[in-house]
Scaffold this active site. Structure first.
Site, short mmCIF file in Angstrom:
data_model
loop_
_atom_site.label_atom_id
_atom_site.label_comp_id
_atom_site.label_asym_id
_atom_site.label_seq_id
_atom_site.Cartn_x
_atom_site.Cartn_y
_atom_site.Cartn_z
N ASP A 52 -14.59 92.86 -73.12
CA ASP A 52 -13.37 93.17 -73.55
C ASP A 52 -12.03 92.38 -74.42
O ASP A 52 -11.82 92.89 -75.24
CB ASP A 52 -12.14 93.53 -72.30
CG ASP A 52 -12.47 95.05 -71.36
OD1 ASP A 52 -13.22 95.37 -71.55
OD2 ASP A 52 -11.03 94.80 -70.78
N ASN A 94 -14.68 100.07 -73.62
CA ASN A 94 -13.46 100.53 -72.34
C ASN A 94 -12.96 99.72 -71.94
O ASN A 94 -11.68 99.26 -71.07
CB ASN A 94 -14.35 100.43 -70.72
CG ASN A 94 -13.68 101.52 -70.07
OD1 ASN A 94 -12.62 101.96 -70.28
ND2 ASN A 94 -14.35 101.54 -68.90
N ASP A 328 -3.70 95.56 -59.86
CA ASP A 328 -5.42 95.56 -60.40
C ASP A 328 -6.14 94.86 -58.76
O ASP A 328 -7.22 94.70 -58.44
CB ASP A 328 -5.54 94.42 -61.70
CG ASP A 328 -5.62 95.59 -62.83
OD1 ASP A 328 -5.83 96.82 -62.89
OD2 ASP A 328 -5.87 95.33 -63.92
N GLU A 356 -10.70 102.18 -64.93
CA GLU A 356 -12.58 101.56 -65.07
C GLU A 356 -12.88 103.16 -64.78
O GLU A 356 -13.57 103.47 -65.53
CB GLU A 356 -12.95 100.51 -65.76
CG GLU A 356 -12.24 99.68 -66.22
CD GLU A 356 -11.30 98.40 -66.40
OE1 GLU A 356 -9.91 98.82 -65.51
OE2 GLU A 356 -10.93 97.70 -67.08
N HIS A 400 -15.41 96.22 -63.57
CA HIS A 400 -15.99 94.57 -63.06
C HIS A 400 -15.06 94.78 -61.48
O HIS A 400 -15.80 94.19 -60.59
CB HIS A 400 -15.34 94.15 -64.14
CG HIS A 400 -13.89 94.63 -64.85
ND1 HIS A 400 -13.01 93.48 -64.19
CD2 HIS A 400 -13.34 95.57 -64.93
CE1 HIS A 400 -11.77 94.54 -65.10
NE2 HIS A 400 -12.20 95.21 -64.70
N ARG A 401 -13.81 94.81 -61.34
CA ARG A 401 -13.06 95.00 -60.24
C ARG A 401 -14.24 95.41 -58.59
O ARG A 401 -13.99 94.44 -58.07
CB ARG A 401 -11.39 95.48 -60.31
CG ARG A 401 -11.09 94.70 -61.80
CD ARG A 401 -9.39 94.60 -61.34
NE ARG A 401 -9.10 94.18 -62.79
CZ ARG A 401 -8.84 92.44 -63.19
NH1 ARG A 401 -9.72 92.00 -62.41
NH2 ARG A 401 -8.56 92.31 -64.14
#
Ligand code: DC
Length: 671
Positions: A52, A94, A328, A356, A400-401
């Site tokens: 990012d 993204n 998040d 995402e 990613h998370r």
């Protein structure tokens, strides 16, 4: 970083140690934008190095900013509020933290100074809404067009030089889909506040307020004191311009901290997990996650710059939480819920659906695969811990998370999972969005019993190609590799250098116990100097073959070899990996090739190094070495009873690798 199709996490049973967090994504991209818009050079310390931030840096370069990176320091030379190029196409991956504020800033700049800019991303970016931002910019006089679907990127922003913006009336923006729209306006509108105040009003409830606080905080660091009335009205004072602070330090990422706070709460039963890079002095709202973790039972001490976590209550306490302020980090709570004493509900998280991926749907699906009962609604998720844990291949949805929070399911033995199950993370490299080294950091802290760590052994005679095969298999699985022959070779070399009697098992064993070895992939250091090349010399190989017949030598090197069995797994090659050192290996391969083929291969290797040799001599040497390795009384070279035999005389390396991976797939519980 693991650039592989999947990474299998073995069952894990504990954690302790210190992790240094990567820089905050939210702070990094805001600082870059402010530095890029401002005048002069901003020196940024601790910038996040990730997908990012890479797209943001590329965008700034394309706009004419200078960017220098050296060590941990990034220097950005800004535009001083004046466009240096008037046309560009920006690819923003993204990264919402790049798309939204750049769209706003470029719309404002183009409207006043003239230009045309296109902003696009990956397909998922083109499904993430941006209409509320566009609807706020258009009444100002910005020309913003959708290049694909109405309401979504890609966008074009354009304008003619000398244009004026209608900043007399308040600029109205909705705040209930994403707070990034408000943040984008606050970051960009100082560009339009040279003559008069600019007022931004939020329509409806503002979500994710702590992220707006980060924005205000960083604007203040760049000399812009936004006045705030509640969470409804924000005034950018007339005469605002971005004044670089000169140097700025990016704190660690508080959302990334959540995985390690959870790790401590679940698995730090003795020594703590220490999370460095965020603490009581943090400006990131996601650190409020700590309060939620404490409510679930974590024992946490928050200090300036670090958080120290131990397990408190166990099992964790189930919670019901409005997580609107920590969207998040709250994903991590949904995974902690697997370890709780009842069902947990995470509520007021509708924004998860436009991140995402649709994170409510994604977590519901993946937690369900692990055996949890999950109920999901428009803006909540309820998780009941599994009664029976199941081995699951976790889809990560390029999020990613998802990869990071679900990795915590590998601690299922601590929840009494019988049997303990491994967890497969598909496309693990998606963590590169914010935390490229996440899994390395996790493995550095995680503990487990050796029996949980899968081992693949590849034994065989000299020059059979087992080293090449083992390296390729280890790389394909993201596992560690042990070239056990290199240990015998290193001992042989050390003995030759120090003139230790190579016929004395005792003298060699004493030397082995003092050996100062360091490994890094396929490279090896002895007493601080690299010996990778020297170890391959024929004289070292034949000495190794001789000393390896001595029982004292084998015994002395035994524990050293066992120590390579660390998460996530091990591929070990040698002569007795499957028979003696790792008898419980999950897959044993015995690799052979005809003596003629092996002599040819060795001949080619030597020729590549410019060493002349006769193929017949090489073959005679190989056969003598085989004979000795096979006939020695301790750990003779022979296939383990349960070994798979692989004759690669007629196979290329890729075919051999494919065969071993196919056998491996059959032994894994993922179907
Ligand atoms: O695989 P290699 O050629 O690097 O091994 C060097 C010598 O070490 C080999 O001739 C026999 C010995 N060896 C062993 O006895 N047991 C092992 N597991 C690996 C190597």
């Amino acid at each position: 970083m693991y650039a592989i199709p999947f990474l299998d996490l073995p069952p894990l049973t504990g954690a302790a140690g210190t992790v240094r967090l990567p820089g905050s994504k939210s702070i990094s991209n805001r600082v870059l934008l402010l530095a890029g818009l401002g005048a002069g050079t901003t020196t940024v310390h601790g910038l996040l190095d990730s997908d990012d931030t890479a797209v943001m840096l590329d965008a700034l370069r394309a706009l004419g900013c200078t960017v220098d990176r050296e060590g941990g320091v990034t220097r950005v030379g800004g535009l001083g509020g004046r466009l240096a190029v008037h046309e560009a196409r920006l690819f923003l991956g993204n990264a919402g933290t790049a798309m939204r504020p750049l769209a706003a800033a470029l719309a404002v700049l183009a409207a006043r100074q003239g230009g045309r800019f296109e902003l696009a991303g990956v397909p998922r970016m083109h499904e993430r809404p941006i209409g509320d931002l566009v609807d706020a910019l258009r009444p100002l006089g910005c020309d913003v067009r959708y290049l694909g679907s109405e309401g979504f990127p890609p966008l074009a922003v354009a304008g003619a030089a000398g244009g004026r913006l209608a900043t007399d009336a308040p600029i109205r923006v909705r705040g209930d889909v994403s707070s990034q729209f408000l943040s984008a306006l606050l970051l960009a509108l100082p560009l339009a506040a040279d003559a008069a105040d600019v007022v931004v009003e939020v329509v409806g409830e503002l979500i994710s307020k702590p992220y707006v606080e980060i924005t205000l905080n960083l604007l203040a660091r760049f000399g812009i004191a936004v006045r705030r009335e509640g969470w409804q009205r924000f005034t950018i004072p007339a005469g605002s311009f971005y004044r670089t602070p000169g140097e700025i330090w990016v704190e660690g990422d508080a959302s990334s901290a959540s995985y390690f706070v959870a790790l401590g709460a679940i698995a730090a039963t003795a020594d703590p997990v220490v999370v460095e890079g965020v603490g009581s002095d943090s400006i990131q709202g996601d650190l409020r996650f700590v309060d939620a973790a404490v409510a679930m039972g974590a024992d946490v001490v928050t200090e300036p710059g670090r958080v120290v976590v131990r397990r408190g209550a166990w099992p964790l306490r189930a919670i019901t939480l409005d997580a609107n302020h920590i969207p998040d980090a709250a994903m991590t709570l949904a995974v902690m819920a697997l370890y709780a004493d009842g069902p947990s509900t995470i509520a007021n998280i509708a924004s998860w659906r436009v991140k995402e991926t649709d994170r409510i749907a994604a977590l519901a699906a993946e937690l369900g695969k692990l055996g949890a009962a999950v109920e999901a609604g428009a803006d909540f998720i309820r998780v009941t811990p599994p009664r029976q844990w199941r081995a699951a291949a976790i889809h990560t949805y390029d999020d990613h998370r998802m990869a990071m929070c679900l990795s915590l399911a590998a601690f299922n033995p601590l929840a009494g999972a019988t049997p303990p199950v491994p967890v497969r993370i598909l496309e693990p490299r998606c963590v590169g969005k914010t935390f490229p080294d996440y899994f390395e950091a996790l493995f550095a802290l995680a503990r487990t019993e050796p029996a949980h760590v899968p081992v693949i052994t590849i034994d065989g005679p000299t020059a059979s190609g087992k080293g090449t095969l083992a390296t390729a298999v280890a790389a394909a699985l993201g596992y560690h590799k042990l070239d056990s022959g290199s240990l015998y070779r290193a001992l042989a070399l050390a003995a030759m250098r120090r003139q230790v009697d190579t016929s004395s098992g005792e003298a060699l064993a004493a030397l082995a116990r003092r050996l100062d070895l360091r490994f890094d992939g396929d490279r090896l250091w002895l007493d601080g100097t690299e010996v990778s090349a020297e170890l391959r010399l024929e004289v070292v190989g034949s000495t190794a073959s001789r000393i390896s017949a001595l029982p004292e030598v084998r015994q002395a090197l035994h524990d050293l070899q066992l120590a390579f069995r660390r998460p996530p797994g091990l591929v070990a090659d040698g002569r007795d990996m499957g028979t003696v050192v790792f008898p419980d290996a999950a897959l044993k391969v015995f690799l052979t090739a005809s003596a003629a083929r092996r002599a040819e291969r060795r001949h080619r290797q030597l020729a590549e190094k410019g060493i002349a040799a006769r193929i017949e001599d090489l073959r005679a040497d190989l056969e003598a070495r085989d004979e000795r390795d096979r006939n020695r009384s301790v750990a003779p070279l022979k296939p383990a009873e349960d070994a798979m035999l692989l004759d690669n005389s007629a196979l290329g390396v890729d075919q051999s690798v494919a065969q071993v991976l196919a056998w491996w797939a059959q032994r894994r519980p993922f179907g």
